[in-house]
Design a protein around this motif. Structure first.
Motif, PDB file in Angstrom:
ATOM      1  N   ILE A 188       0.962  -1.091   0.006  1.00 49.57           N
ATOM      2  CA  ILE A 188       0.046   0.127   0.159  1.00 49.57           C
ATOM      3  C   ILE A 188       0.869   1.265  -0.101  1.00 49.57           C
ATOM      4  CG2 ILE A 188      -1.642   1.256   1.550  1.00 49.57           C
ATOM      5  CD1 ILE A 188      -2.696  -1.392   2.116  1.00 49.57           C
ATOM      6  N   SER A 189       1.976   1.312   0.703  1.00 49.96           N
ATOM      7  CA  SER A 189       2.631   2.312   0.841  1.00 49.96           C
ATOM      8  C   SER A 189       3.266   2.836  -0.469  1.00 49.96           C
ATOM      9  CB  SER A 189       4.047   2.382   2.049  1.00 49.96           C
ATOM     10  OG  SER A 189       4.675   1.037   1.534  1.00 49.96           O
ATOM     11  N   SER A 190       3.689   1.761  -1.078  1.00 51.22           N
ATOM     12  CA  SER A 190       4.767   1.824  -2.529  1.00 51.22           C
ATOM     13  C   SER A 190       3.688   2.317  -3.508  1.00 51.22           C
ATOM     14  CB  SER A 190       5.362   0.586  -2.884  1.00 51.22           C
ATOM     15  OG  SER A 190       6.092   0.589  -4.022  1.00 51.22           O
ATOM     16  N   GLN A 191       2.529   1.908  -3.544  1.00 51.00           N
ATOM     17  CA  GLN A 191       1.296   2.502  -4.292  1.00 51.00           C
ATOM     18  C   GLN A 191       1.001   3.827  -3.919  1.00 51.00           C
ATOM     19  OE1 GLN A 191       0.244   0.555  -7.026  1.00 51.00           O
ATOM     20  NE2 GLN A 191       1.662  -0.997  -6.094  1.00 51.00           N
ATOM     21  N   ARG A 192       0.956   4.260  -2.709  1.00 49.14           N
ATOM     22  CA  ARG A 192       0.847   5.685  -2.522  1.00 49.14           C
ATOM     23  C   ARG A 192       2.113   6.494  -3.238  1.00 49.14           C
ATOM     24  NH1 ARG A 192      -1.527   4.634   3.563  1.00 49.14           N
ATOM     25  NH2 ARG A 192      -3.777   4.093   2.940  1.00 49.14           N
ATOM     26  N   CYS A 196      -3.319   2.272  -9.362  1.00 49.28           N
ATOM     27  CA  CYS A 196      -2.619   2.373  -8.342  1.00 49.28           C
ATOM     28  C   CYS A 196      -3.786   2.179  -7.046  1.00 49.28           C
ATOM     29  CB  CYS A 196      -1.826   3.601  -7.900  1.00 49.28           C
ATOM     30  SG  CYS A 196      -0.233   3.561  -8.810  1.00 49.28           S
ATOM     31  N   ARG A 197      -4.802   3.210  -7.585  1.00 53.32           N
ATOM     32  CA  ARG A 197      -5.717   2.910  -6.304  1.00 53.32           C
ATOM     33  C   ARG A 197      -6.608   1.580  -6.301  1.00 53.32           C
ATOM     34  NH1 ARG A 197      -7.579   9.263  -7.614  1.00 53.32           N
ATOM     35  NH2 ARG A 197      -5.969  10.050  -6.426  1.00 53.32           N
ATOM     36  N   LEU A 208      -5.158  -4.735  -2.072  1.00 54.77           N
ATOM     37  CA  LEU A 208      -4.314  -5.045  -0.880  1.00 54.77           C
ATOM     38  C   LEU A 208      -4.924  -4.809   0.473  1.00 54.77           C
ATOM     39  CD1 LEU A 208      -1.176  -3.510  -2.372  1.00 54.77           C
ATOM     40  CD2 LEU A 208      -1.449  -5.802  -1.861  1.00 54.77           C
ATOM     41  N   THR A 209      -5.783  -3.747   0.450  1.00 55.71           N
ATOM     42  CA  THR A 209      -6.663  -3.760   1.848  1.00 55.71           C
ATOM     43  C   THR A 209      -7.533  -4.889   2.069  1.00 55.71           C
ATOM     44  OG1 THR A 209      -6.385  -1.078   1.341  1.00 55.71           O
ATOM     45  CG2 THR A 209      -8.005  -1.841   3.013  1.00 55.71           C
TER      46      THR A 209
END
Length: 209
Positions: free
Chosen positions: A42-46, A75-76, A82-83
Motif C-alpha cells: 500500500i505504501s509503495s502504491q501511494r 494504483c488506487r 491489498l486492503t
C-alpha cells in the motif's frame, strides 16, 4: 537583418532545449512512479500515485496527462485489493487464535495421569567427559515410560537440548580455568529425578618455542 534572424533562431533552439529537458524530467517522474507501482504494498502504491501526480502537472501533452490519470487509477485499484486482502488475513488470524488456544488446552488436558512408583526414568550413562577447548558435542540417551521428561537443571557453562530420539545433546563452553571442573545436570519426569555428572578437563595451552 541577418543578425536579428540569427538571434531569433538561437532563441528558438534554446527554448526547444529547455522544453526537451523539462519533458525529460517529467518522464523521470513517470518512470519512478512505474517502479514504485511494481512493488505490491500500500505504501509503495501511494508513493507511485505521488510521482504520477507530479508528472501530470509537469507534462505539456494531454495524452501523457491522460496516461498519468490511468496509472493513478490503477494504483488506487491495487490499494483497494491489498486492503481487502489484509483485512481478510486479519479476520482469519483472529479466528485461528481461539482454535489454537483450544487445541493447546486439549493437549494439556491429555497429559498422562501418573501413579506413585510407576515412573521409570534412566540415562545410558552416569557421567560424560569433555575436553577443555569446548565446542564439542555429546549425546546421552534418556529412557522414560512417559514422553514429557525435561531438563530441569544444568550448569551455566553447558548448553543442551532435547531431540526427537529422546536424547540430550550436550555442548560445553571453553574451560577458562587452569583446573578440571564438574557439575550435574538434572532430568525430571513427574517426581522422579536422575542426574548426569559433566566433567570438563582444564584447557591445555600449547606454548611454541
Amino acid at each position: 537583418m541577418k543578425y536579428f534572424i540569427g538571434c531569433f533562431l538561437w532563441s528558438m533552439m534554446c527554448m526547444s532545449a529547455l522544453v526537451a529537458n523539462a519533458q525529460s524530467a517529467c518522464d523521470k517522474l513517470f518512470a519512478n512512479g512505474v517502479k514504485c507501482q511494481q512493488t505490491m504494498t500500500i505504501s509503495s502504491q501511494r508513493n507511485a500515485i505521488g510521482y504520477f501526480e507530479k508528472a501530470k502537472i509537469c507534462y505539456d501533452s494531454q495524452a501523457k496527462k491522460d496516461l498519468c490519470d490511468q496509472q493513478i487509477k490503477s494504483c488506487r485499484n491495487i490499494i483497494t485489493q491489498l486492503t481487502r486482502t489484509e483485512e481478510a488475513k486479519k479476520k482469519e488470524s483472529q479466528t485461528r487464535e481461539p482454535e489454537e488456544n483450544d487445541r493447546n488446552k486439549a493437549k494439556n488436558d491429555l497429559k498422562p495421569v501418573r501413579k506413585n512408583g510407576e515412573i521409570k526414568l534412566s540415562l545410558d550413562r552416569t557421567y560424560i567427559k569433555f575436553k577443555g577447548k569446548g565446542n564439542e558435542f555429546q549425546k546421552v540417551k534418556v529412557t522414560c515410560n512417559y514422553p514429557d521428561w525435561e531438563i530441569t537443571k544444568m550448569p551455566e557453562w553447558v548448553n543442551c537440548s532435547k531431540n526427537e530420539n529422546n536424547e540430550i545433546v550436550i555442548e560445553v563452553e571453553k574451560n577458562p580455568n587452569d583446573v578440571e571442573r564438574s557439575a550435574q545436570l538434572e532430568v525430571t519426569c513427574g517426581d522422579e529425578v536422575t542426574t548426569l555428572t559433566i566433567i570438563q578437563e582444564k584447557f591445555k595451552k600449547f606454548i611454541l618455542f
